[in-house]
Design a protein around this motif. Structure first.
Motif, PDB file in Angstrom:
ATOM      1  N   GLN A  17      -2.449   7.171   3.678  1.00 27.40           N
ATOM      2  CA  GLN A  17      -3.048   5.828   3.664  1.00 27.40           C
ATOM      3  C   GLN A  17      -4.057   5.624   4.797  1.00 27.40           C
ATOM      4  N   ASN A  57       0.809  -1.225   0.000  1.00 25.74           N
ATOM      5  CA  ASN A  57       0.000   0.000   0.000  1.00 25.74           C
ATOM      6  C   ASN A  57       0.840   1.272   0.000  1.00 25.74           C
ATOM      7  N   GLY A  58       2.150   1.139  -0.153  1.00 25.95           N
ATOM      8  CA  GLY A  58       3.000   2.323  -0.254  1.00 25.95           C
ATOM      9  C   GLY A  58       3.550   2.828   1.062  1.00 25.95           C
ATOM     10  N   LEU A  59       3.139   2.228   2.174  1.00 26.33           N
ATOM     11  CA  LEU A  59       3.698   2.640   3.470  1.00 26.33           C
ATOM     12  C   LEU A  59       5.149   2.163   3.576  1.00 26.33           C
ATOM     13  N   PHE A  82      -3.105   0.713  11.076  1.00 24.21           N
ATOM     14  CA  PHE A  82      -2.209  -0.212  10.381  1.00 24.21           C
ATOM     15  C   PHE A  82      -1.337  -1.051  11.323  1.00 24.21           C
ATOM     16  N   GLY A 134       3.808   7.557   5.479  1.00 21.83           N
ATOM     17  CA  GLY A 134       2.769   7.393   4.473  1.00 21.83           C
ATOM     18  C   GLY A 134       2.473   8.696   3.777  1.00 21.83           C
ATOM     19  N   ALA A 150      -0.544   8.681   8.075  1.00 21.70           N
ATOM     20  CA  ALA A 150      -1.254   7.422   7.829  1.00 21.70           C
ATOM     21  C   ALA A 150      -2.051   7.084   9.082  1.00 21.70           C
ATOM     22  N   LYS A 188      -5.805  15.046   3.754  1.00 21.09           N
ATOM     23  CA  LYS A 188      -5.307  13.798   4.357  1.00 21.09           C
ATOM     24  C   LYS A 188      -5.856  13.640   5.772  1.00 21.09           C
ATOM     25  N   ARG A 242      -7.071   2.454   6.164  1.00 21.03           N
ATOM     26  CA  ARG A 242      -7.309   1.016   6.065  1.00 21.03           C
ATOM     27  C   ARG A 242      -8.748   0.747   5.680  1.00 21.03           C
TER      28      ARG A 242
END
Lengths: 419, 419
Positions: free
Chosen positions: A417, A108-110, B375, A414, B371, B244, A419
């Motif tokens: 991002q 996911n790019g993290l 996660f 990130g 983010a 974001k 979830r």
């Protein structure tokens, strides 16, 4: 109701917590400058330290401390210089903090990394040797941890002045006050209360004997790293070289019998016993070692004291060694895993398979092939000073240096991002 | 005098110790064959598992368990398939045991290495979800550890049959009996006694709420890894991007509010509050979140419930969020370090220096830039399954996978060295 002692200890804990926040992001050069200043100030105040130490020695003599304990307690110019050099060596070691152990990019790019950070506040309970005060404080400072030191009652005057000197030197070099604190009390309750200060201490390192270990098991709510229980074995295999076995057994037993990595037990394969045991036992006896033999050993070398079942678990820390003949390598491994304390264990063998099985099968902090157990030591392993030798399996196992005074945290980068 | 329960538990502990010795040197292919067999047998016995699970669900309903708890307790074919797949994924992961982390040659010619080994015997105390039984057993088997499982009383019938199936499958695949054992008792004393079994357990992993944490602090003599306390924050910086910030705050709070990595607190820099807070709070409220605001927040968005001092420490695990306006980045970091549980913390900012300071200054298992805190999870981090999320600093911090179920030992190869 808090006692006065508890109130003082909690205040020290709070101060340590604040200091730890400062230390966590203190630049390396500032920590190193403090370590050099601490070293210089110890040497500059050598006479005051020796004077304070004499008070402890005098009291110790009156209380009837053994000469071995008095020897450990003694400070002189040379030992103060060694303490200072220890701090300079810690300054010269690389800073463990901030090392990125790994970083990977997830689908996911993290970017997820794991970075080394200080533990926070370290507590240490120790005995006798006042140089531990400087060593432990130096290691904790370099690794970005605050420390609360609780030395033995018999060394209180020595520890008090050492702690005062190094703490003042660190503060003058720009480290926040509270990074290095001594519990200034002879009261046993102070140690017991420390074991319960889980709101203020992130880890407690007890360095001492069975009494301290039991007190920790009974009382500690702080996470503990147990250190230095050493019922160590040397196993001479069927394929062991006598020319290596003899000096290694002798060295492991007699070079310094009072320390935790000294060997306490000798196991010999039955196929080697008849040829090797008489010579090894003779050499040990000539070095002043009392031998306690199993039944088979006593048949080969008559006149030995009989080893009791208690001997197999005992940590003598003295010139005593129990000897057992085993039928096989597997019996040796099983015996060590059953009776050992998981410290240091050695095999003497020239057989590839025997060494491979021993190294894999023995469950201990350090497992040796064809070398003395006496090498288990932070300096020998290249860690500079050491905080103790962990005989537990969590967090740190074996000699603890700077790295073992750190933890890690995950850092995740990130760009929005979810979830 | 031992109670009958204690006698049974000690016998299980002895059996686990023996199994651990076998597992420590079990070849990877044998462990993997066992994991695949366990997966297959779970699927083959799906109906029996569902029947046993119905007994637990029926009893739970009678006892008045919440629908959320009943949902977590429920097993169906799809969930049994997921459990089996989890075991197959563990089988596919690389074996952590035997990895040499480093080896250096010392000046005296000794080669000193550090090799990854199993911990030994792992105990786990957990609640509700019966899939933990299979996940934890699979992770321990792969990492060469024996496991003693103590699930919640409400899931005993489900856990009993799952443990029986996977233990039998492992044994048939050649793993020694005793590698996977369940504490088959509803008695709370069983959990308390486990906490004291330091002769048999090398580590205890409690997964549960404050009650379990307190019981562990009061009773445990086994080294413990605390897990899953989550008072997590999202901090929206002065330089945070609203595009974001909004989705991340929403996701962190509402995507699954009952889990430990869900955000409980929102901190907003005063310079961003006027522009961002009304929109973010409105979106949260529309998603059903109850907002509790600090004084400044309530001036910007009138009509909110007032946040009390207790709110800043609370872990709601529910659709509640407390909001605080901070004067600076430093205040945000200090607030998080004071009130957080050291789980997962996030900054939303496009400013390089702010992100760098936050990542370095916040003391938590996982620190995020831009983010969602959601996660923090073994699967997301790429560990396969997870044993829990450690919120302590010793040994393991953050999601625990196979590596966190291992320790190391030093192996030293010499040719006769003595000291």
């Amino acid at each position: 109701m808090q006692t006065e002692l508890e109130t003082i200890l909690i205040a020290q804990g709070r101060k340590a917590r604040r200091a730890a926040r400062f230390l966590a992001t203190a630049p390396t050069h500032k920590k190193n400058e403090a370590l050099y200043a601490m070293a210089d100030q110890l040497e500059a105040h050598g006479q005051e330290i020796i004077t304070a130490n004499k008070i402890d020695l005098e009291a110790g003599r009156k209380q009837g401390l053994t000469s071995a304990l008095l020897e450990r307690l003694t400070l002189n110019e040379s030992r103060i210089h060694d303490m200072a050099q220890g701090l300079r060596e810690i300054a010269a070691l690389p800073d463990p903090i901030g090392e990125m152990l790994e970083m990977t990019r997830r689908p996911n790019g993290l970017d997820i990394g794991r970075i080394r950070t200080p533990i926070g506040v370290v507590g240490i309970i120790y005995e006798s040797r006042p140089n531990v005060t400087a060593d432990a404080a130096g290691l904790c400072l370099k690794s970005g941890n605050a420390i609360i030191l609780r030395g033995g009652e018999e060394a209180l005057n020595s520890n008090r002045i050492i702690a005062r000197i190094i703490s003042a030197a660190a503060t003058q070099a720009g480290i926040v006050d509270g990074a290095i604190q001594l519990v200034d009390s002879e009261d046993r309750e102070a140690a017991v209360f420390m074991m319960k200060m889980h709101d203020y201490l992130d880890v407690l390192i007890p360095r001492g004997g069975q009494g301290l270990k039991k007190a920790v098991l009974d009382n500690a709510t702080v996470p503990v790293i147990m250190t230095g229980m050493g019922n160590c074995h040397v196993y001479v295999d069927e394929y062991g070289d006598y020319e290596k076995a003899l000096p290694i057994v002798l060295n492991a037993k007699v070079q310094r019998p009072s320390v935790c990595n000294a060997a306490e037990k000798l196991l010999v394969h039955q196929a080697a016993a008849q040829a090797y045991l008489p010579g090894i036992i003779k050499a040990l006896q000539e070095a002043g070692v009392e031998i306690r033999g199993c039944e088979k050993t006593r048949r080969i070398v008559p006149g030995l004291i009989e080893a009791t079942p208690e001997d197999w678990s005992a940590e003598y820390l003295d010139l005593i060694m129990a000897v057992k003949i085993v039928d096989s390598l597997d019996e040796a491994i099983d015996h060590i895993n059953q009776y050992g304390t998981g410290h240091s264990e050695a095999i003497i063998s020239d057989n590839y398979n025997a060494v491979r099985s021993f190294m894999a099968g023995v469950d201990a902090a350090a497992v040796y092939a064809n070398a003395s157990t006496r090498f288990t030591d932070g300096n020998v392993f290249g860690f500079g000073a050491e905080m103790g030798i962990s005989t537990q399996k969590l967090h740190a196992r074996g000699p603890m240096g700077l790295r073992e005074l750190t933890t890690t945290k995950f850092v995740i980068y990130g760009d929005g991002q979810i979830r």
